[in-house]
Motif scaffolding. Structure first.
Motif, mmCIF file in Angstrom:
data_model
loop_
_atom_site.group_PDB
_atom_site.id
_atom_site.type_symbol
_atom_site.label_atom_id
_atom_site.label_comp_id
_atom_site.label_asym_id
_atom_site.label_seq_id
_atom_site.Cartn_x
_atom_site.Cartn_y
_atom_site.Cartn_z
ATOM 1 N N ALA A 182 0.266 -1.122 -0.342
ATOM 2 C CA ALA A 182 -0.021 -0.090 -0.213
ATOM 3 C C ALA A 182 0.785 0.918 -0.181
ATOM 4 C CB ALA A 182 -0.741 0.011 1.273
ATOM 5 N N ARG A 183 1.825 1.512 0.665
ATOM 6 C CA ARG A 183 2.756 2.351 1.065
ATOM 7 C C ARG A 183 3.444 2.959 -0.743
ATOM 8 N NH1 ARG A 183 4.271 -0.312 6.235
ATOM 9 N NH2 ARG A 183 2.749 0.106 7.821
ATOM 10 N N SER A 184 3.885 1.353 -0.606
ATOM 11 C CA SER A 184 4.327 1.685 -2.619
ATOM 12 C C SER A 184 3.220 2.095 -3.836
ATOM 13 C CB SER A 184 5.351 0.404 -2.425
ATOM 14 O OG SER A 184 4.341 0.021 -3.014
ATOM 15 N N LEU A 185 2.215 1.903 -3.319
ATOM 16 C CA LEU A 185 1.399 1.827 -4.629
ATOM 17 C C LEU A 185 0.401 3.232 -4.173
ATOM 18 C CD1 LEU A 185 0.215 0.058 -6.610
ATOM 19 C CD2 LEU A 185 -2.126 -0.018 -5.089
ATOM 20 N N VAL A 186 0.442 3.652 -3.261
ATOM 21 C CA VAL A 186 -0.260 5.148 -4.170
ATOM 22 C C VAL A 186 0.698 5.777 -4.185
ATOM 23 C CG1 VAL A 186 -1.386 7.039 -2.597
ATOM 24 C CG2 VAL A 186 -1.478 4.503 -1.990
ATOM 25 N N PRO A 187 1.581 6.157 -3.956
ATOM 26 C CA PRO A 187 3.188 7.064 -4.383
ATOM 27 C C PRO A 187 3.417 7.085 -6.418
ATOM 28 C CG PRO A 187 3.953 6.483 -3.193
ATOM 29 C CD PRO A 187 2.481 5.862 -2.822
ATOM 30 N N THR A 188 3.249 5.507 -6.383
ATOM 31 C CA THR A 188 3.682 4.519 -7.826
ATOM 32 C C THR A 188 2.615 5.523 -8.695
ATOM 33 O OG1 THR A 188 4.861 2.310 -6.921
ATOM 34 C CG2 THR A 188 3.739 2.475 -9.045
ATOM 35 N N LEU A 189 0.924 5.190 -8.390
ATOM 36 C CA LEU A 189 -0.071 5.472 -9.376
ATOM 37 C C LEU A 189 -0.188 7.442 -9.733
ATOM 38 C CD1 LEU A 189 -3.188 4.109 -7.793
ATOM 39 C CD2 LEU A 189 -2.065 3.865 -9.394
ATOM 40 N N VAL A 190 0.527 7.883 -8.319
ATOM 41 C CA VAL A 190 0.990 9.346 -8.919
ATOM 42 C C VAL A 190 1.768 9.700 -10.163
ATOM 43 C CG1 VAL A 190 0.969 11.676 -7.506
ATOM 44 C CG2 VAL A 190 -0.083 10.367 -5.884
ATOM 45 N N GLY A 191 3.077 9.099 -9.216
ATOM 46 C CA GLY A 191 3.962 9.143 -10.380
ATOM 47 C C GLY A 191 4.186 8.631 -11.592
ATOM 48 N N ALA A 192 3.198 7.790 -11.451
ATOM 49 C CA ALA A 192 3.213 6.864 -13.211
ATOM 50 C C ALA A 192 2.312 8.228 -13.522
ATOM 51 C CB ALA A 192 2.234 6.047 -13.134
ATOM 52 N N LEU A 193 1.766 8.572 -13.712
ATOM 53 C CA LEU A 193 0.254 10.192 -15.074
ATOM 54 C C LEU A 193 0.988 10.924 -15.358
ATOM 55 C CD1 LEU A 193 -2.478 11.157 -11.800
ATOM 56 C CD2 LEU A 193 -2.994 9.161 -14.042
ATOM 57 N N PRO A 194 0.721 11.463 -16.330
ATOM 58 C CA PRO A 194 2.052 12.450 -17.319
ATOM 59 C C PRO A 194 1.749 13.707 -16.523
ATOM 60 C CG PRO A 194 -0.591 11.240 -18.447
ATOM 61 C CD PRO A 194 -0.202 10.916 -16.993
#
Length: 438
Positions: A182-194
């Motif tokens: 969970a702690r890694s997924l949330v910022p990954t989602l944000v970081g993947a957005l253009p």
């Protein structure tokens, strides 16, 4: 971390209460036939009723079975099954996370702090979530391969799948493993957005280390939503919106997430299930409709013709009313208060209030959080789908909280029975149409 702010003594008290089959079925939230199925499986005991008419059941035993199965009687208001949860309570036109006023939490603490506390019960001031390099790279590659017209929820769904493939431990459903994911997924989602269109590359936020000096998730998300430079009041409003939207009881997407968790799907699949439902126009996408309405109100200079057009064509006026609140949505109220501190939001706020006032002549409807999200997106130069993006990123933490809760329940407990309404068997085989007979 943000700025600080006795049972009776009669014979009925000792004699076990007995329930009829109908009463037992109502307490369990099942059909009477299912009650007898529980008896045949040894999960309930029964006793013949006086006179030999039907069976009776011990009330305490029925209640214990209800606790084990997580089923209760249908809600009088909606007829839906009710599942126990210790995450969110909605009561008296307010809502609470684990008994604490959710709006106060959102105004005092950052999104990551609220999410971490909701997951673990531990408040960690300054906590920052980190996107693993491998997962972030995989998510970005997958998102970059999508067509240019793809929406933000399309990108988030693809990013979740890509992040899952980069995590070989995703099938570990132990509490610590799920929390790490969970702690890694949330910022990954944000970081993947253009980046938002016309945003300088240098403005892109990165997922920093877990310390108080790293950029918070709201600031990372800001440049994905708007090309405007971030200012503290606007980022504070965005951060509060993220915290306010983390959970809202068993909304449709959260129920889908819990069903996935009940089948012991890994946390990435749980989030995927939630995102699949969130995209509906009656759920996460509702703020986009409110955004377009406010834009039209600002263009036409008044809410009256815009509201009239909606009513004339039979369309619902977006951003108004909520089935769980009789007055203004507390999430909207908290977000409006923060947006009052953003000078650029004055026009959109006035337009939103004009809509509420105009509609009040027709029906006593109050603002909901979709209208507040629309004010945020319109006033900060964001696209119409920005509110949906905020909703999806925020609610990811809530889905994880529900998954953690559901993993501790009996697996596959959410298995309702269908009421068949098709033709009764036996029916003849269907006749082939077109082509030679086999």
């Amino acid at each position: 971390m943000k700025d600080q702010a006795t049972p009776g003594d009669g014979p009925e008290a000792t004699a076990p209460q007995r329930l009829s089959t109908r009463e037992a079925a109502e307490r369990l939230g099942v059909k009477p036939e299912t009650v007898y199925a529980y008896v045949s499986r040894g999960q309930l005991s029964s006793r013949r009723a006086p006179g030999g008419r039907g069976s009776t059941f011990d009330a305490a035993e029925v209640d214990a079975l209800a606790r084990r199965t997580g089923r209760k009687a249908p809600s009088p208001a909606t007829g839906d099954l009710v599942f126990r949860t210790g995450i969110t309570l909605i009561e008296g036109d307010r809502y609470y996370f684990r008994g604490v006023d959710a709006t106060e939490l959102a105004l005092r603490y950052d999104y990551e702090e609220v999410a971490e506390w909701l997951w673990t019960g531990e408040l960690r001031p300054g906590v920052r979530f980190t996107a693993p390099a491998e997962a972030l790279a995989a998510a970005r590659r997958a998102v970059d391969a999508l067509p240019a017209h793809s929406g933000s929820t399309d990108r988030l769904r693809v990013a979740v799948v890509a992040a899952a493939t980069a995590d070989p431990l995703r099938f570990d459903l132990s509490r610590e493993a799920v929390l790490a994911a969970a702690r890694s997924l949330v910022p990954t989602l944000v970081g993947a957005l253009p980046l938002a269109a016309d945003t300088p590359s240098a403005a892109e936020g990165t997922a920093g280390p877990s310390d108080a000096g790293g950029p918070g998730l709201a600031r990372q998300l800001w440049s994905k939503l708007t090309p405007r430079l971030a200012d503290e009041p606007s980022v504070a409003a965005l951060d509060a919106a993220l915290a306010l939207l983390i959970d809202h009881d068993l909304a449709a997407s959260t129920l889908a997430a819990r069903v996935a968790a009940s089948a012991h799907a890994h946390p990435y699949a749980v989030v995927s299930a939630g995102l699949g439902v969130l995209e509906g126009p009656l759920h996460g996408a509702a703020s986009g409709l409110a955004h377009r309405m406010l834009t039209e109100v600002l263009e036409r200079g008044s809410a009256a013709p815009v509201v009239a057009d909606h009513l004339r064509t039979g369309r619902r006026v977006p951003g108004l009313g909520h089935r769980l609140y009789t007055s203004e949505d507390p999430r909207a109220r908290a977000l409006f208060a923060l947006l009052d501190r953003v000078p650029e939001s004055a026009g959109a706020l006035a337009a939103a209030r004009d809509v509420v006032t105009t509609m009040a002549r027709h029906a006593p409807l109050h603002a909901n959080v979709d209208l507040a999200l629309a004010v945020l997106s319109v006033s900060c130069g964001m696209s119409a789908e920005a509110g949906e993006t905020v909703f999806a990123v925020s609610r990811t933490a809530g889905w994880i909280a529900h998954a953690l809760e559901e993993y501790g329940e009996r697996p596959l407990r959410m298995r309702p029975s269908g009421e068949y309404g098709g033709p009764r068997p036996p029916q003849p085989l269907p006749a082939a149409t077109g082509g030679p007979p086999r």
